[in-house]
Scaffold this active site. Structure first.
Site, PDB file in Angstrom:
ATOM      1  N   VAL A   1       0.458  -3.554   3.595  1.00  0.00           N
ATOM      2  CA  VAL A   1      -0.099  -3.545   2.231  1.00  0.00           C
ATOM      3  C   VAL A   1       0.823  -4.384   1.333  1.00  0.00           C
ATOM      4  O   VAL A   1       0.808  -4.274   0.121  1.00  0.00           O
ATOM      5  CB  VAL A   1      -0.253  -2.086   1.718  1.00  0.00           C
ATOM      6  CG1 VAL A   1      -0.960  -2.031   0.362  1.00  0.00           C
ATOM      7  CG2 VAL A   1      -1.081  -1.259   2.705  1.00  0.00           C
ATOM      8  N   ALA A   2       1.675  -5.210   1.991  1.00  0.00           N
ATOM      9  CA  ALA A   2       2.607  -6.025   1.197  1.00  0.00           C
ATOM     10  C   ALA A   2       2.036  -7.433   1.015  1.00  0.00           C
ATOM     11  O   ALA A   2       1.401  -7.719  -0.006  1.00  0.00           O
ATOM     12  CB  ALA A   2       3.965  -6.056   1.857  1.00  0.00           C
ATOM     13  N   ARG A   3       2.240  -8.272   2.003  1.00  0.00           N
ATOM     14  CA  ARG A   3       1.731  -9.634   1.915  1.00  0.00           C
ATOM     15  C   ARG A   3       1.321 -10.144   3.281  1.00  0.00           C
ATOM     16  O   ARG A   3       2.025  -9.893   4.277  1.00  0.00           O
ATOM     17  CB  ARG A   3       2.820 -10.582   1.363  1.00  0.00           C
ATOM     18  CG  ARG A   3       2.912 -10.590  -0.162  1.00  0.00           C
ATOM     19  CD  ARG A   3       1.618 -11.140  -0.769  1.00  0.00           C
ATOM     20  NE  ARG A   3       1.623 -11.090  -2.222  1.00  0.00           N
ATOM     21  CZ  ARG A   3       1.216 -10.048  -2.962  1.00  0.00           C
ATOM     22  NH1 ARG A   3       0.777  -8.949  -2.369  1.00  0.00           N
ATOM     23  NH2 ARG A   3       1.227 -10.112  -4.277  1.00  0.00           N
TER      24      ARG A   3
ATOM     25  N   ASP B   1      -4.298  -4.748   4.396  1.00  0.00           N
ATOM     26  CA  ASP B   1      -4.878  -4.978   3.063  1.00  0.00           C
ATOM     27  C   ASP B   1      -4.714  -6.427   2.618  1.00  0.00           C
ATOM     28  O   ASP B   1      -5.404  -6.871   1.709  1.00  0.00           O
ATOM     29  CB  ASP B   1      -4.169  -4.051   2.059  1.00  0.00           C
ATOM     30  CG  ASP B   1      -4.729  -4.161   0.644  1.00  0.00           C
ATOM     31  OD1 ASP B   1      -5.971  -4.122   0.501  1.00  0.00           O
ATOM     32  OD2 ASP B   1      -3.935  -4.286  -0.314  1.00  0.00           O
TER      33      ASP B   1
ATOM     34  N   GLU C   1      -6.395 -15.757   1.600  1.00  0.00           N
ATOM     35  CA  GLU C   1      -7.362 -14.790   1.033  1.00  0.00           C
ATOM     36  C   GLU C   1      -8.414 -15.513   0.194  1.00  0.00           C
ATOM     37  O   GLU C   1      -8.035 -16.273  -0.703  1.00  0.00           O
ATOM     38  CB  GLU C   1      -6.613 -13.765   0.175  1.00  0.00           C
ATOM     39  CG  GLU C   1      -5.704 -12.888   1.028  1.00  0.00           C
ATOM     40  CD  GLU C   1      -4.927 -11.845   0.233  1.00  0.00           C
ATOM     41  OE1 GLU C   1      -5.030 -11.833  -1.013  1.00  0.00           O
ATOM     42  OE2 GLU C   1      -4.216 -11.061   0.855  1.00  0.00           O
TER      43      GLU C   1
ATOM     44  N   HIS D   1      -7.470  -6.750  -0.088  1.00  0.00           N
ATOM     45  CA  HIS D   1      -6.358  -6.771  -1.055  1.00  0.00           C
ATOM     46  C   HIS D   1      -6.640  -5.815  -2.226  1.00  0.00           C
ATOM     47  O   HIS D   1      -6.755  -6.234  -3.378  1.00  0.00           O
ATOM     48  CB  HIS D   1      -6.104  -8.197  -1.576  1.00  0.00           C
ATOM     49  CG  HIS D   1      -4.735  -8.358  -2.160  1.00  0.00           C
ATOM     50  ND1 HIS D   1      -4.048  -9.552  -2.124  1.00  0.00           N
ATOM     51  CD2 HIS D   1      -3.905  -7.490  -2.811  1.00  0.00           C
ATOM     52  CE1 HIS D   1      -2.878  -9.418  -2.717  1.00  0.00           C
ATOM     53  NE2 HIS D   1      -2.766  -8.163  -3.148  1.00  0.00           N
TER      54      HIS D   1
HETATM   55  N1  LIG Z   1      -1.404  -4.936  -1.726  1.00  0.00           N
HETATM   56  C1  LIG Z   1      -1.217  -4.906  -3.023  1.00  0.00           C
HETATM   57  O1  LIG Z   1      -2.160  -4.929  -3.799  1.00  0.00           O
HETATM   58  C2  LIG Z   1       0.155  -4.808  -3.551  1.00  0.00           C
HETATM   59  C3  LIG Z   1       1.187  -5.387  -2.877  1.00  0.00           C
HETATM   60  N2  LIG Z   1       2.455  -5.317  -3.367  1.00  0.00           N
HETATM   61  C4  LIG Z   1       3.513  -5.984  -2.607  1.00  0.00           C
HETATM   62  O2  LIG Z   1       4.405  -5.017  -2.103  1.00  0.00           O
HETATM   63  C5  LIG Z   1       5.656  -5.644  -1.877  1.00  0.00           C
HETATM   64  C6  LIG Z   1       6.780  -4.730  -2.330  1.00  0.00           C
HETATM   65  O3  LIG Z   1       6.721  -4.538  -3.716  1.00  0.00           O
HETATM   66  P1  LIG Z   1       7.870  -3.733  -4.461  1.00  0.00           P
HETATM   67  O4  LIG Z   1       8.212  -2.512  -3.711  1.00  0.00           O
HETATM   68  O5  LIG Z   1       7.462  -3.610  -5.860  1.00  0.00           O
HETATM   69  O6  LIG Z   1       9.076  -4.746  -4.349  1.00  0.00           O
HETATM   70  P2  LIG Z   1      10.618  -4.398  -4.478  1.00  0.00           P
HETATM   71  O7  LIG Z   1      11.278  -5.667  -4.819  1.00  0.00           O
HETATM   72  O8  LIG Z   1      10.851  -3.209  -5.330  1.00  0.00           O
HETATM   73  O9  LIG Z   1      11.021  -4.001  -2.990  1.00  0.00           O
HETATM   74  C7  LIG Z   1      11.101  -4.921  -1.952  1.00  0.00           C
HETATM   75  C8  LIG Z   1      12.209  -4.449  -1.029  1.00  0.00           C
HETATM   76  O10 LIG Z   1      12.201  -5.278   0.124  1.00  0.00           O
HETATM   77  C9  LIG Z   1      13.543  -5.414   0.555  1.00  0.00           C
HETATM   78  N3  LIG Z   1      13.676  -6.576   1.408  1.00  0.00           N
HETATM   79  C10 LIG Z   1      13.626  -7.877   1.074  1.00  0.00           C
HETATM   80  N4  LIG Z   1      13.819  -8.638   2.162  1.00  0.00           N
HETATM   81  C11 LIG Z   1      13.990  -7.788   3.202  1.00  0.00           C
HETATM   82  C12 LIG Z   1      14.222  -7.982   4.594  1.00  0.00           C
HETATM   83  N5  LIG Z   1      14.323  -9.216   5.104  1.00  0.00           N
HETATM   84  N6  LIG Z   1      14.340  -6.892   5.375  1.00  0.00           N
HETATM   85  C13 LIG Z   1      14.231  -5.646   4.847  1.00  0.00           C
HETATM   86  N7  LIG Z   1      14.028  -5.395   3.547  1.00  0.00           N
HETATM   87  C14 LIG Z   1      13.898  -6.472   2.736  1.00  0.00           C
HETATM   88  C15 LIG Z   1      14.297  -5.559  -0.748  1.00  0.00           C
HETATM   89  O11 LIG Z   1      15.671  -5.260  -0.590  1.00  0.00           O
HETATM   90  C16 LIG Z   1      13.588  -4.559  -1.639  1.00  0.00           C
HETATM   91  O12 LIG Z   1      14.251  -3.307  -1.640  1.00  0.00           O
HETATM   92  C17 LIG Z   1       5.568  -6.994  -2.588  1.00  0.00           C
HETATM   93  O13 LIG Z   1       5.304  -8.005  -1.651  1.00  0.00           O
HETATM   94  C18 LIG Z   1       4.387  -6.850  -3.462  1.00  0.00           C
HETATM   95  O14 LIG Z   1       3.806  -8.057  -3.761  1.00  0.00           O
HETATM   96  C19 LIG Z   1       2.755  -4.642  -4.507  1.00  0.00           C
HETATM   97  C20 LIG Z   1       1.755  -4.054  -5.232  1.00  0.00           C
HETATM   98  C21 LIG Z   1       0.373  -4.123  -4.820  1.00  0.00           C
HETATM   99  O1  LIG Z   2       0.925  -6.751  -7.412  1.00  0.00           O
HETATM  100  C1  LIG Z   2       0.822  -7.286  -6.311  1.00  0.00           C
HETATM  101  O2  LIG Z   2       1.760  -7.803  -5.695  1.00  0.00           O
HETATM  102  C2  LIG Z   2      -0.488  -7.335  -5.676  1.00  0.00           C
HETATM  103  O3  LIG Z   2      -0.569  -7.750  -4.564  1.00  0.00           O
HETATM  104  C3  LIG Z   2      -1.680  -6.967  -6.457  1.00  0.00           C
HETATM  105  O4  LIG Z   2      -2.558  -8.048  -6.376  1.00  0.00           O
HETATM  106  P1  LIG Z   2      -3.840  -8.122  -7.353  1.00  0.00           P
HETATM  107  O5  LIG Z   2      -3.313  -8.125  -8.749  1.00  0.00           O
HETATM  108  O6  LIG Z   2      -4.658  -6.912  -7.073  1.00  0.00           O
HETATM  109  O7  LIG Z   2      -4.535  -9.382  -6.998  1.00  0.00           O
END
Ligand SMILES: NC(=O)C1=CN([C@@H]2O[C@H](COP(=O)(O)OP(=O)(O)OC[C@H]3O[C@@H](n4cnc5c(N)ncnc54)[C@H](O)[C@@H]3O)[C@@H](O)[C@H]2O)C=CC1
Ligand SMILES: O=C(O)C(=O)COP(=O)(O)O
Length: 596
Positions: free
Chosen positions: A236-238, A262, A267, A289
């Site tokens: 659910v990250a990227r 997700d 995309e 997504h």
């Molecule tokens: N599917 C969706 O709609 C959504 C996806 N996301 C995605 O979720 C991901 C995480 O978001 P947050 O938690 O807010 O970010 P964050 O920056 O708070 O956490 C990311 C964590 O990953 C760790 N990290 C970075 N490189 C690493 C590696 N090589 N090995 C292990 N750990 C590593 C960092 O130290 C950090 O603690 C982002 O890619 C964001 O875009 C966030 C919100 C919605």
């Molecule tokens: O906040 C993020 O990183 C997301 O992936 C959310 O994406 P969206 O704003 O729903 O297109």
């Protein structure tokens, strides 16, 4: 004087954003919602816009940014900024902001929802039932209680997922080189030190990192092979953190019992891609997504970034700039009024000293001295940036010059401006003010004889009165000028001001009032700034007042305690011939209009 654009700033919103945030913008900005723009259409219209608000769909490429001549901010209503060329934005001085926590809960809950759906085969059993079948034995699931959830990336989303999973009775371990052991321990998460160790223990593997060089393709064939047979994975990250070909192969071979996805490399996924085949796989649970797609999260992120857009367009500090130096919230609160003040000091300097008639001799080496409480702030980058912006914006068109904390140092270097920032903790220097900021322009001879921006005068004491000096403080949130050259002042640097230097004798106010009246200019307020006794030149240098009625630019010799500044707040700018006429009046030494 700054060249002001006649129309209101324009904001382009090419994706679906919650109306809650957009409503905040509409009173002062023109908001254009243009969903479904092609890349070419975006390129065509972007030069018109001051702000661009996006989610994950719009590709904000270097080409788009270079074409965006008026753009001050790209606001990402969400977390991930991998669809924005942040490096190019930084070069161009465009601030990129995001909403770092507005959708965290939504993304974490979606992860848990996908995990449970996958464990209990909800999507396929639902589809079967809707298809008129009643297949109970086909959809036997597994429980998550007592199973191990392995998390890559224990950041905001990862930690929230961990806490929710603990609530479901799971064992949770995580890999994150930057995770705090104390935070992990408080959530009962076991930190592991290597990816093989993490993979070997996983019943469910989930990734919550950004898509960066170290995470691109992080889970590929070799890593999937290290998972236990029958393990399940989630993304659910990227898209791109998992190798989609390898993931498809691991599902097809039966090594993995399931995958819940997700996000995809592209995309929407191209029809014949591995992603498309993954989506079609019977043991894949997929969503388009939707991690952040809850009413609550969309309200949060929309309000969060729209507030920041307003802040940036009003010249304030954004709280979540992706490409700007970090500023702690408590520093932000303290610094914010001073950011405005320092920008005004710079702008007043340029308009009063550098571009006013007779003041054209440019100086490019400055001391910026922080005194009192402000002296204890270490991160003064926003103040530095505000000074550069203030100094340059009166002599550049607003369209061409977009200075902020991101690019201020570069712009200063390119323009040959050197600023030596000094922190003075000597209480005698700032007398009755809790904080004082002083801008000193060094005379060219001294400036050229020293290395730029080194720190002589490191005590922070104010140099002599032959220098161009402006001091200011903040009264609450209001900036206040307390010194202008030799004059002890107390006026708000706001709006259009007429600053007249005159002999302190009767009748001057009437003379100025008459001339302004003839021009139809209204006076809103007036302040008089006497020469500070501390700052007056030695009386022995004083020349008698002119007796022939002529007035001249004041020289060091003619400076005396008998001069004063008259500062008039006026309702419009005055043309140069009016200030010239004022300066010719008896006893008026100079007149200059500034807009702050
Ligand atoms: N599917 C969706 O709609 C959504 C996806 N996301 C995605 O979720 C991901 C995480 O978001 P947050 O938690 O807010 O970010 P964050 O920056 O708070 O956490 C990311 C964590 O990953 C760790 N990290 C970075 N490189 C690493 C590696 N090589 N090995 C292990 N750990 C590593 C960092 O130290 C950090 O603690 C982002 O890619 C964001 O875009 C966030 C919100 C919605
Ligand atoms: O906040 C993020 O990183 C997301 O992936 C959310 O994406 P969206 O704003 O729903 O297109």
């Amino acid at each position: 004087m700054p060249l002001l654009r006649a129309s209101r700033p324009k904001v382009l919103v090419p994706e679906k954003l919650s109306p809650d945030g957009l409503a905040l913008l509409r009173s002062s900005l023109d908001v254009h919602e243009r969903k479904g723009l092609s890349a070419d259409e975006l390129l065509q219209i972007i030069p018109d816009y001051d702000a661009l608000l996006v989610r994950s769909e719009t590709k904000v490429t270097a080409t788009v940014l270079r074409a965006a001549k008026n753009l001050k901010v790209v606001a990402r209503a969400g977390v991930g900024v991998d669809n924005v060329d942040v490096e190019e934005a930084t070069k161009l001085g465009i601030v990129v902001v995001n909403s770092p926590s507005g959708n965290i809960g939504a993304a974490a809950e979606h992860t848990i929802a996908l995990m449970m759906s996958m464990a209990r085969k909800i999507p396929e059993s639902c589809a079967s039932l809707k298809d008129g079948k009643w297949e109970r034995s086909k959809f036997v699931g597994v429980e998550v209680k007592g199973k191990t959830l392995s998390i890559i990336g224990l950041g905001k989303v990862g930690l929230t997922v961990a806490r929710l999973a603990k609530g479901l009775g799971m064992n949770v371990n995580a890999l994150d080189p930057y995770a705090s052991p104390a935070v992990a321990a408080s959530a009962s998460v076991a930190l592991v030190s290597s990816l093989p160790e993490l993979l070997a223990s996983a019943d469910f593997l989930t990734i919550h990192t950004p898509l960066i060089a170290s995470t691109r393709g992080m889970i590929a064939e070799a890593e999937l092979a290290q998972l236990k047979p029958g393990a399940r994975v989630l993304n659910v990250a990227r898209g791109g953190t998992f190798d989609e070909d390898a993931l498809l192969a691991a599902l097809e071979s039966g090594h993995l019992s399931g995958a819940a996805i997700d996000v995809f490399t592209s995309e929407p996924p191209a029809p014949d891609s591995s992603a498309a085949r993954l989506i079609a796989h019977p043991r894949a649970v997929v969503t388009p997504h939707l991690g952040a797609s809850t009413v609550e999260a969309q309200e949060n992120v929309s309000v969060d970034v729209c507030e920041q857009v307003l802040e940036i367009l009003q010249g304030s500090l954004p709280r979540s700039a992706v490409n700007a130096p970090l500023i702690l919230p408590e520093e932000y609160k303290k610094l914010q009024p001073f950011v405005r003040l320092v920008e005004k000091l710079g702008s007043l300097y340029t308009q009063h000293y550098a571009t006013s008639p007779g003041g054209a001799m440019a100086r490019n080496t400055f001391d910026l001295i922080y005194q009192g409480e402000l002296a204890s702030i270490n991160n003064t980058k926003p103040l530095f940036a505000a000074l550069i912006k203030g100094l340059l914006s009166p002599i550049s068109s607003m369209e061409g010059l977009n200075i902020n904390i991101v690019n201020a140092e570069l712009v200063a270097r390119e323009r040959g401006i050197f600023v030596s920032e000094q922190h003075s903790r000597d209480p005698s220097d700032h007398s009755s003010y809790s904080s004082l900021v002083t801008l000193v322009a060094r005379p060219p001879s001294r400036a050229s004889s020293r290395a730029p921006a080194s720190d002589d005068n490191s005590t922070g004491s104010i140099p002599d009165q032959h220098q161009r000096i402006i001091s200011g403080t903040c009264s609450g949130d209001r900036p206040l000028i307390t010194r202008l050259g030799r004059f002890e002042a107390s006026f708000e640097p706001q709006g259009t001001l007429l600053i007249c230097e005159n002999y302190n004798s009767p009748g001057k106010i009437g003379v100025v009032g008459n001339i302004l009246g003839q021009e139809g200019v209204n006076i809103n307020f007036m302040a008089v700034a006497p020469v500070s006794p501390k700052l007056a030149v030695n009386e022995s240098l004083k020349e008698p007042f002119p007796t022939d009625g002529s007035s001249q630019e004041p020289t060091a010799k003619s400076q005396s305690l008998n001069e004063a500044l008259m500062i008039l707040g006026i309702d419009r700018g005055v043309p140069a011939h009016v200030t010239a006429a004022l300066a010719k009046e008896t006893g008026i030494l100079s007149a200059c209009a500034v807009t702050l």
